[in-house]
Design an enzyme around this catalytic site. Structure first.
Site, PDB file in Angstrom:
ATOM      1  N   ALA A  53      24.578  10.862   7.672  1.00 15.25           N
ATOM      2  CA  ALA A  53      25.325  11.834   6.856  1.00 15.25           C
ATOM      3  C   ALA A  53      26.374  12.522   7.716  1.00 15.25           C
ATOM      4  O   ALA A  53      26.573  12.165   8.873  1.00 15.25           O
ATOM      5  CB  ALA A  53      24.363  12.859   6.276  1.00 15.25           C
ATOM      6  N   ASN A  54      27.077  13.465   7.154  1.00 17.94           N
ATOM      7  CA  ASN A  54      28.031  14.269   7.922  1.00 17.94           C
ATOM      8  C   ASN A  54      28.006  15.705   7.416  1.00 17.94           C
ATOM      9  O   ASN A  54      27.272  16.029   6.486  1.00 17.94           O
ATOM     10  CB  ASN A  54      29.439  13.658   7.843  1.00 17.94           C
TER      11      ASN A  54
END
Ligand code: CTP
Length: 402
Positions: free
Chosen positions: A211-212
């Protein structure tokens, strides 16, 4: 103040979310509204008319057959002497009565007698919200021109159950009410827009993902700003913890490929604003089972493969929207990278920001951007993300001027 001189008839029906209506009354009054409360019998089991009346600084109407109230105001006047009828919380029962046109207590009678706009904030158990009968009633009410805010996903107050059914937060209800009074110009009326927002989650195995740090704040704000200018907005959002903006159609996805599919399914459109921080790569073959650690064995390596570039796909599509906007999250050479991106992805504008950790932009509420267009570059000052969204929506609207 947004509600100066506005009179809101607030109907509180019987659900645990009624406790939030106390806060809602304060929020509405802070913004200049006069709030006249009506409580159903059920509502009085959850909060007292004394508390409601004290916060509203008005008489609380509870009884259809109150001789005193009928002489003083009367239910027909209650139904008409206001600018908006707001129901918060609205139970499944009250929705059913409204859909059927029943009038067996003060609240339902007012709802049948009113010729004012009606905004509903439902709150109920997720199973009740998902029931075909409730769905049918909500469809009927929408067709009748009744507006809805929420319900939201989350844990229920009265049980450990989670799902869709929680009442929208007071400030979201306030925003929805504000939107109903909004008579500002709608330069994007009749235009369709697609906005992507948030991160994507790329699974490694059933429990892990890549994810970010994207919060979705900027993308969601842009979706809301385009809707405010009258556009019909489809928001395709990755997993975020913020609420769907009012007045947009929100589609929730997890992976980049799902996001692409949802975006392509929403074409044709006049406007595409791709704000999502799409993962550039995904795990080539995500494991169907949780990857276990085995002492002494080698540490697994993740083979990655490229994700579809959604902006580029849309920018070069046969159904390319008239205005295509991309974002460039860079940590260096912001301008030159943005220019290259504009060409490569077939965009009309790139909104370039410096997401170096020191700027606090990623995940924060403010943003400082450069708008890179075909004819030049514009530096905007440090602004709240909502203001960036408003300016961008206005810039987009300008592209449709004859
Ligand atoms: N974008 C997209 N689909 C992807 C990747 C990015 O739609 N798979 C969009 C983003 O929503 C944003 C813009 O493209 O509008 C951002 O591009 P970026 O990820 O920075 O592009 P890259 O070409 O990957 O740039 P770089 O590798 O130079 O960071």
């Amino acid at each position: 103040m947004v509600f100066s001189g506005k009179r809101i008839l607030l109907i509180i029906s019987g659900g645990i979310a009624a406790y939030k209506s106390l806060d809602l009354i304060r929020r509405l009054r802070e913004r200049g509204a006069a709030v006249r409360p009506v409580m159903t019998k059920g509502a009085q089991e959850f909060v007292t008319p004394l508390a409601v009346g004290a916060l509203a600084a008005d008489h609380v109407f509870t009884d259809l057959f109150s001789r005193q109230d009928e002489q003083d105001v009367g239910h027909i006047r209650l139904a008409r002497d206001c600018d908006l009828v707001l129901i918060a919380p609205a139970t499944a029962d009250l929705l059913a009565k409204m859909a059927a046109g029943l009038a067996d207590d003060l609240a339902s009678t007012i709802l049948l007698a009113t010729d004012r706009p009606v905004l509903v904030a439902p709150a109920m158990n997720p199973h009740m919200w998902a029931h075909v009968a409730t769905k049918r009633n909500v469809r009927t009410l929408r067709d009748d021109g009744i507006r809805f805010v929420g319900p939201m996903a989350g844990e229920m107050a009265e049980s450990r159950e989670a799902g869709i059914g929680r009442m929208a937060e007071p400030l979201d209800i306030v925003a929805a009410a504000e939107a109903m009074f909004d008579d500002s110009p709608k330069p994007l009326a009749g235009r369709k827009a697609i906005v992507t927002s948030g991160p994507t989650h790329e699974p490694i195995d059933p429990v892990r993902y890549i994810a970010n740090r994207s919060s979705g704040r900027q993308g969601h704000a842009i979706a809301a700003a385009l809707a405010k200018l009258g556009a019909e907005v489809t928001l395709v959002s990755g997993p975020v913890s913020i609420a769907d903006p009012i007045g947009v159609r929100a589609i929730h996805v997890e992976r980049a490929e799902e996001m692409r599919d949802a975006v392509l399914a929403a074409l044709p459109a006049d406007i595409a604003v791709m704000v999502a921080a799409v993962a550039d790569w995904r795990v080539a073959s995500a494991s169907g089972q949780k990857i276990k650690k085995h002492p002494g064995e080698s540490i697994p390596t993740l083979a990655l493969t490229e994700n579809p570039d959604i902006l580029k796909t849309v920018g070069h599509h046969t159904m390319r929207p008239k205005v295509v906007v991309g974002f460039a999250a860079e940590t260096q050479n912001v301008e030159s990278n943005a220019r290259a991106k504009l060409e490569r992805k077939g965009a009309d504008f790139i909104v370039a920001n410096d997401v170096s950790p020191a700027t606090g932009i990623m995940g924060g509420v403010r943003n400082q951007v450069k708008i890179v267009g075909r004819d030049g570059i514009e530096q905007w000052p440090d602004l709240a993300k909502d203001e960036v969204a408003h300016r961008l929506a206005t810039l987009i609207a300008k592209q449709f001027k004859p």
